[in-house]
Design an enzyme around this catalytic site. Sequence first.
Site, PDB file in Angstrom:
ATOM      1  N   PRO A  17      -9.678 -30.869  38.120  1.00 51.68           N
ATOM      2  CA  PRO A  17      -9.727 -30.011  36.934  1.00 51.68           C
ATOM      3  C   PRO A  17     -11.128 -30.024  36.344  1.00 51.68           C
ATOM      4  CG  PRO A  17      -8.661 -32.098  36.415  1.00 51.68           C
ATOM      5  CD  PRO A  17      -8.918 -32.106  37.889  1.00 51.68           C
ATOM      6  N   MET A  18     -11.711 -28.840  36.115  1.00 45.03           N
ATOM      7  CA  MET A  18     -13.075 -28.758  35.588  1.00 45.03           C
ATOM      8  C   MET A  18     -13.188 -27.577  34.638  1.00 45.03           C
ATOM      9  SD  MET A  18     -15.313 -29.588  39.029  1.00 45.03           S
ATOM     10  CE  MET A  18     -14.255 -28.597  40.105  1.00 45.03           C
ATOM     11  N   CYS A 102     -12.377 -37.522  30.684  1.00 44.71           N
ATOM     12  CA  CYS A 102     -13.514 -36.653  30.385  1.00 44.71           C
ATOM     13  C   CYS A 102     -14.549 -37.419  29.558  1.00 44.71           C
ATOM     14  CB  CYS A 102     -13.054 -35.422  29.623  1.00 44.71           C
ATOM     15  SG  CYS A 102     -14.413 -34.313  29.180  1.00 44.71           S
ATOM     16  N   LYS A 141      -5.386 -39.002  34.868  1.00 38.42           N
ATOM     17  CA  LYS A 141      -6.728 -39.132  35.442  1.00 38.42           C
ATOM     18  C   LYS A 141      -7.582 -39.918  34.451  1.00 38.42           C
ATOM     19  CE  LYS A 141     -10.380 -36.489  37.771  1.00 38.42           C
ATOM     20  NZ  LYS A 141     -11.630 -36.711  37.035  1.00 38.42           N
ATOM     21  N   ASP A 206     -18.191 -38.456  43.786  1.00 37.99           N
ATOM     22  CA  ASP A 206     -19.272 -38.409  44.771  1.00 37.99           C
ATOM     23  C   ASP A 206     -18.845 -37.969  46.167  1.00 37.99           C
ATOM     24  OD1 ASP A 206     -20.902 -39.280  42.754  1.00 37.99           O
ATOM     25  OD2 ASP A 206     -21.183 -41.311  43.517  1.00 37.99           O
ATOM     26  N   ARG A 229     -17.451 -31.633  41.691  1.00 38.91           N
ATOM     27  CA  ARG A 229     -18.691 -30.863  41.611  1.00 38.91           C
ATOM     28  C   ARG A 229     -19.125 -30.244  42.931  1.00 38.91           C
ATOM     29  NH1 ARG A 229     -22.444 -35.235  39.093  1.00 38.91           N
ATOM     30  NH2 ARG A 229     -20.902 -36.589  40.116  1.00 38.91           N
TER      31      ARG A 229
END
Length: 335
Positions: A17-18, A102, A141, A206, A229
């Site tokens: 989720p972003m 977050c 999360k 990562d 990302r």
Amino acid sequence: MKIGNLHFEEKPLFLAPMEDVTDIGFRRICRQQGAAMVYSEFVAAEALVRSVKSTLDKLTVCDEERPVGIQIYGRDADAVVEAARIVESEAHPDVIDLNFGCPVKKVAGKGAGAGMLRNIPLMLDITRRVVAAVRTPVTVKTRLGWDAENIVITTLAEQLQDCGIRALTIHGRTRSQMYTGTADWTLIGEVKNNPRISIPIIGNGDITSLDEADEAFRRYGVDAVMVGRATFGCPWFFNRRPLSLDDKFALLRRQLEINVSRLREDAERRGSERDKSLAEMRGILHTRRHLAATPIFKGIPDFRQTRVAMLRADTLADLLPILDEAERRLKEMEQ
């Protein structure tokens, strides 16, 4: 691997989720390309309870993207519980995920997201109450801890499991690290290999290639890997089959089409002329983050001005020719 009634094949990859990234168009394409499950942008509990339209819009899901998780965050227990009920009744997601990870200041600095790592009793209280309030599987999360002096994940994982969550995603950094340094997967593996842990453990942090994801499964034994990302502007990340340049540009155009079409349909339902006129521009705005970050433009000489023009385009009539020109230049470079 199983989360509630969801069954996944071996070594599943999840789209993280972003905010401003995992819009409905992007989620649908990532599912098509092989993501085993996708997640919404962050949903603020307090805003959802107040029926803020931009927040309610994030509850829009479609069958093509399932299984899909809706992630909510907040610091007020009553609001988070009520938000979970709203999410369940309005979106019918496959999973409700609680965001305790977050790190951004406007969230964590106010005690929500990773800020909960400074108030574990409240985190656990919210988790227990949400689990009790909904039938949808609840997951969490979070991060390793607030900072290097407060690594709590090994104990916290057991506590969250005891609250009734059905899976736990761990980002291998502390809140104070934000996105700097290197994700510590050894602690994720330690949680996974704890004999008292019976819920699925999902590793995050990562992962920039499928080879790195495969290595994470092999070395740390996690049940799933969540990728964030590295997927920016790259929905084909999950596809193990190499795609041509034409295929990649087609996916970016398809994402634009989905976002613009959805917003146009929403505006037509409401009958607002102003919304109709803004729908195309809003659909493009939803996709700009991906166009700015996509790796396929790398290597094009003197591309800066083209990128600026792309990010300033408000209509498809302006934007699509720019994409066509970028594709043409890339093909010339390959020859």
